[in-house]
Design a protein around this motif. Sequence first.
Motif, PDB file in Angstrom:
ATOM      1  N   MET A   1      39.459  46.888  41.720  1.00 27.90           N
ATOM      2  CA  MET A   1      38.825  45.967  40.930  1.00 27.90           C
ATOM      3  C   MET A   1      39.255  45.794  39.637  1.00 27.90           C
ATOM      4  O   MET A   1      39.101  44.600  39.129  1.00 27.90           O
ATOM      5  CB  MET A   1      37.328  46.408  40.969  1.00 27.90           C
ATOM      6  CG  MET A   1      36.634  46.180  42.068  1.00 27.90           C
ATOM      7  SD  MET A   1      34.595  46.379  42.148  1.00 27.90           S
ATOM      8  CE  MET A   1      34.214  44.841  41.508  1.00 27.90           C
TER       9      MET A   1
ATOM     10  N   PHE B   1      41.404  42.058  36.740  1.00 26.37           N
ATOM     11  CA  PHE B   1      40.820  41.994  35.438  1.00 26.37           C
ATOM     12  C   PHE B   1      42.151  42.163  34.370  1.00 26.37           C
ATOM     13  O   PHE B   1      41.874  41.537  33.192  1.00 26.37           O
ATOM     14  CB  PHE B   1      39.780  42.608  35.054  1.00 26.37           C
ATOM     15  CG  PHE B   1      38.461  42.291  35.707  1.00 26.37           C
ATOM     16  CD1 PHE B   1      37.801  41.217  35.062  1.00 26.37           C
ATOM     17  CD2 PHE B   1      37.852  43.184  36.806  1.00 26.37           C
ATOM     18  CE1 PHE B   1      36.641  40.706  35.675  1.00 26.37           C
ATOM     19  CE2 PHE B   1      36.677  42.241  37.305  1.00 26.37           C
ATOM     20  CZ  PHE B   1      36.099  41.425  36.596  1.00 26.37           C
TER      21      PHE B   1
ATOM     22  N   ASN C   1      46.145  36.420  39.935  1.00 28.98           N
ATOM     23  CA  ASN C   1      44.838  37.379  40.433  1.00 28.98           C
ATOM     24  C   ASN C   1      44.848  37.568  41.712  1.00 28.98           C
ATOM     25  O   ASN C   1      44.198  38.843  42.055  1.00 28.98           O
ATOM     26  CB  ASN C   1      43.808  36.693  39.915  1.00 28.98           C
ATOM     27  CG  ASN C   1      43.637  36.489  38.579  1.00 28.98           C
ATOM     28  OD1 ASN C   1      44.065  37.188  37.617  1.00 28.98           O
ATOM     29  ND2 ASN C   1      42.992  35.492  38.002  1.00 28.98           N
TER      30      ASN C   1
ATOM     31  N   GLY D   1      38.387  46.050  46.906  1.00 30.82           N
ATOM     32  CA  GLY D   1      38.017  45.977  45.523  1.00 30.82           C
ATOM     33  C   GLY D   1      38.755  44.768  44.984  1.00 30.82           C
ATOM     34  O   GLY D   1      38.318  44.211  44.015  1.00 30.82           O
ATOM     35  N   SER D   2      39.913  44.653  45.150  1.00 35.05           N
ATOM     36  CA  SER D   2      40.842  43.493  44.710  1.00 35.05           C
ATOM     37  C   SER D   2      40.496  42.201  45.051  1.00 35.05           C
ATOM     38  O   SER D   2      40.475  41.218  44.247  1.00 35.05           O
ATOM     39  CB  SER D   2      42.306  43.903  44.973  1.00 35.05           C
ATOM     40  OG  SER D   2      43.064  43.032  44.406  1.00 35.05           O
TER      41      SER D   2
ATOM     42  N   SER E   1      37.144  41.564  42.956  1.00 39.36           N
ATOM     43  CA  SER E   1      37.369  41.242  41.772  1.00 39.36           C
ATOM     44  C   SER E   1      38.183  39.993  41.469  1.00 39.36           C
ATOM     45  O   SER E   1      37.857  39.371  40.483  1.00 39.36           O
ATOM     46  CB  SER E   1      37.931  42.462  41.058  1.00 39.36           C
ATOM     47  OG  SER E   1      38.460  42.532  39.735  1.00 39.36           O
TER      48      SER E   1
ATOM     49  N   ILE F   1      35.592  37.171  41.505  1.00 42.40           N
ATOM     50  CA  ILE F   1      35.007  37.236  40.073  1.00 42.40           C
ATOM     51  C   ILE F   1      35.867  36.624  39.002  1.00 42.40           C
ATOM     52  O   ILE F   1      35.265  35.751  38.369  1.00 42.40           O
ATOM     53  CB  ILE F   1      34.413  38.649  39.822  1.00 42.40           C
ATOM     54  CG1 ILE F   1      33.464  39.324  40.792  1.00 42.40           C
ATOM     55  CG2 ILE F   1      34.085  38.615  38.534  1.00 42.40           C
ATOM     56  CD1 ILE F   1      33.101  40.669  40.681  1.00 42.40           C
TER      57      ILE F   1
END
Length: 85
Positions: free
Chosen positions: A11, A15, A26, A70-71, A74, A77
Amino acid sequence: MFFCGLVLIGMVIPFILMKIDSRLVNWIPAVFFLAAAIIMGAKAVFYPGEGMADLAERIYFMMFGSVAIGSIISGTIVHFIKSKK
């Protein structure tokens, strides 16, 4: 606990890449880790190792899968954060 840590690592990566202006940057870690999980899963199914080697291949599959999850979360998001700007 270990796999939760891997999800958090997955995650953090999008970011860190959020400051780059490209929209696809991303998603690169998510695609990379998802491809690695698929490759390791296919290797574990079609070319199983002997004994503990088989267990290690399945653990690698779970590790790459956890980081990919997780990636992906994220990356989603970050996508919504960037679309609001």
